[in-house]
Design a protein around this motif. Structure first.
Motif, short mmCIF file in Angstrom:
data_model
loop_
_atom_site.label_atom_id
_atom_site.label_comp_id
_atom_site.label_asym_id
_atom_site.label_seq_id
_atom_site.Cartn_x
_atom_site.Cartn_y
_atom_site.Cartn_z
N TRP A 31 -15.03 3.63 52.83
CA TRP A 31 -15.06 5.09 52.90
C TRP A 31 -15.92 5.62 51.76
O TRP A 31 -15.86 5.13 50.64
CB TRP A 31 -13.63 5.66 52.77
CG TRP A 31 -13.02 6.18 54.02
CD1 TRP A 31 -12.42 5.47 55.01
CD2 TRP A 31 -12.97 7.55 54.42
NE1 TRP A 31 -11.96 6.30 55.99
CE2 TRP A 31 -12.30 7.59 55.66
CE3 TRP A 31 -13.41 8.75 53.85
CZ2 TRP A 31 -12.05 8.77 56.33
CZ3 TRP A 31 -13.16 9.93 54.53
CH2 TRP A 31 -12.49 9.93 55.76
N VAL A 90 -11.74 8.66 46.83
CA VAL A 90 -10.91 9.48 47.72
C VAL A 90 -11.24 10.94 47.42
O VAL A 90 -11.00 11.42 46.31
CB VAL A 90 -9.42 9.21 47.48
CG1 VAL A 90 -8.58 9.91 48.54
CG2 VAL A 90 -9.12 7.71 47.48
N VAL A 91 -11.85 11.62 48.39
CA VAL A 91 -12.29 13.01 48.18
C VAL A 91 -11.29 13.97 48.80
O VAL A 91 -10.89 13.81 49.95
CB VAL A 91 -13.69 13.25 48.79
CG1 VAL A 91 -14.14 14.69 48.55
CG2 VAL A 91 -14.70 12.27 48.21
N GLY A 93 -9.61 16.67 50.83
CA GLY A 93 -9.96 17.38 52.07
C GLY A 93 -9.15 18.65 52.20
O GLY A 93 -8.75 19.23 51.18
N GLU A 94 -8.86 19.02 53.45
CA GLU A 94 -8.11 20.26 53.68
C GLU A 94 -6.61 20.06 53.60
O GLU A 94 -5.85 21.02 53.51
CB GLU A 94 -8.48 20.82 55.07
CG GLU A 94 -9.93 21.23 55.21
CD GLU A 94 -10.24 21.66 56.63
OE1 GLU A 94 -11.33 22.19 56.86
OE2 GLU A 94 -9.37 21.47 57.52
N HIS A 97 -3.38 14.75 52.75
CA HIS A 97 -3.68 13.31 52.93
C HIS A 97 -4.21 12.70 51.63
O HIS A 97 -3.85 11.59 51.26
CB HIS A 97 -4.70 13.16 54.05
CG HIS A 97 -4.76 11.76 54.57
ND1 HIS A 97 -5.95 11.14 54.85
CD2 HIS A 97 -3.80 10.85 54.83
CE1 HIS A 97 -5.71 9.91 55.28
NE2 HIS A 97 -4.41 9.72 55.28
N PHE A 98 -5.05 13.45 50.95
CA PHE A 98 -5.62 13.01 49.66
C PHE A 98 -4.52 12.57 48.70
O PHE A 98 -4.56 11.49 48.11
CB PHE A 98 -6.41 14.18 49.06
CG PHE A 98 -6.87 14.00 47.64
CD1 PHE A 98 -6.09 14.44 46.58
CD2 PHE A 98 -8.11 13.43 47.37
CE1 PHE A 98 -6.53 14.30 45.27
CE2 PHE A 98 -8.56 13.29 46.07
CZ PHE A 98 -7.76 13.72 45.01
N ILE A 101 -2.80 9.24 49.72
CA ILE A 101 -3.64 8.05 49.50
C ILE A 101 -3.72 7.73 48.01
O ILE A 101 -3.49 6.60 47.57
CB ILE A 101 -5.05 8.25 50.06
CG1 ILE A 101 -5.01 8.41 51.57
CG2 ILE A 101 -5.95 7.07 49.69
CD1 ILE A 101 -6.36 8.76 52.17
C1 LIG Z 1 -8.59 11.97 51.45
C2 LIG Z 1 -8.68 12.17 52.90
O1 LIG Z 1 -8.11 11.46 53.70
C3 LIG Z 1 -9.37 13.42 53.34
O2 LIG Z 1 -10.76 13.21 53.21
C4 LIG Z 1 -9.04 13.76 54.76
O3 LIG Z 1 -9.51 15.06 54.93
P1 LIG Z 1 -8.50 16.17 55.50
O4 LIG Z 1 -7.38 16.30 54.47
O5 LIG Z 1 -9.33 17.44 55.61
O6 LIG Z 1 -8.00 15.66 56.83
#
Ligand SMILES: CC(=O)[C@@H](O)COP(=O)(O)O
Ligand SMILES: Nc1c(NC[C@H](O)[C@H](O)[C@H](O)CO)[nH]c(=O)[nH]c1=O
Length: 158
Positions: A31, A90-91, A93-94, A97-98, A101
């Motif tokens: 990734w 790990v970037v 996101g919205e 999930h970040f 992880i």
């Molecule tokens: C860290 C991630 O899994 C992330 O990039 C996923 O993006 P999102 O939180 O917008 O689904």
């Protein structure tokens, strides 16, 4: 100390252990490949510049940073491996999930190092933006891969 104050590639090489016979596993997340490949190159260059032999460095890829913990365990359980370096990015996101992880990887990698009693290095960027990631993968704040490699070397010399 923030990377903006302490460059990730600035470190002391004083009293660094002779690593010509040390063996390393570098586990790399696919990734954000542009970033993780730059981190990997930084880690390799740092290990080689401090005397590591390329034939004593094994690379394994994983799909994402979440898989780094298990891959680190598979490598750490190998008696021939002295240290494991985990590379990921790990970037944010919205969604949350970040957070899941990053938390899982940080705890997972720590648990592997304690279980197998050997250095397992957290070379994982957790930026808010892609620019922050690139700044820390050979950009203005240095290379997290350099930091991860010198950390592994210093831990072997503990
Ligand atoms: C860290 C991630 O899994 C992330 O990039 C996923 O993006 P999102 O939180 O917008 O689904
Ligand atoms: N969004 C990012 C991910 N997501 C994938 C996970 O790491 C994992 O592979 C998936 O959830 C299946 O278990 N991984 C990264 O390394 N960086 C990201 O920004």
């Amino acid at each position: 100390m923030a990377s903006s104050i302490k460059n990730l590639s600035d470190y002391s090489s004083k009293n660094v252990k002779d690593i010509k016979d040390s063996t390393f596993a570098i586990v790399v997340s696919e990734w954000n490949e542009e970033v993780t490949e730059a981190l990997y190159e930084g880690a390799m260059e740092t290990l080689i510049s401090h005397g590591a032999d390329k034939k004593n460095i094994v690379r394994k890829n994983v799909p994402g940073s979440f898989e780094l913990s298990l891959a680190a365990q598979w490598m750490a359980q190998e008696e021939a491996i002295d240290a494991v370096i985990c590379i990921g990015c790990v970037v944010q996101g919205e969604t949350k999930h970040f957070d899941f992880i990053c938390d899982a990887v940080a705890h997972g990698i720590t648990n592997v190092s304690l279980k197998y009693n050997k250095p397992v290095i957290f070379g994982v960027l957790t930026p808010n933006t892609q620019k922050q990631a690139l700044d820390r993968a050979g950009g203005k704040h240095g290379n997290k891969g350099d930091e991860a490699a010198i950390t592994a070397i210093k831990m072997l010399g503990f």
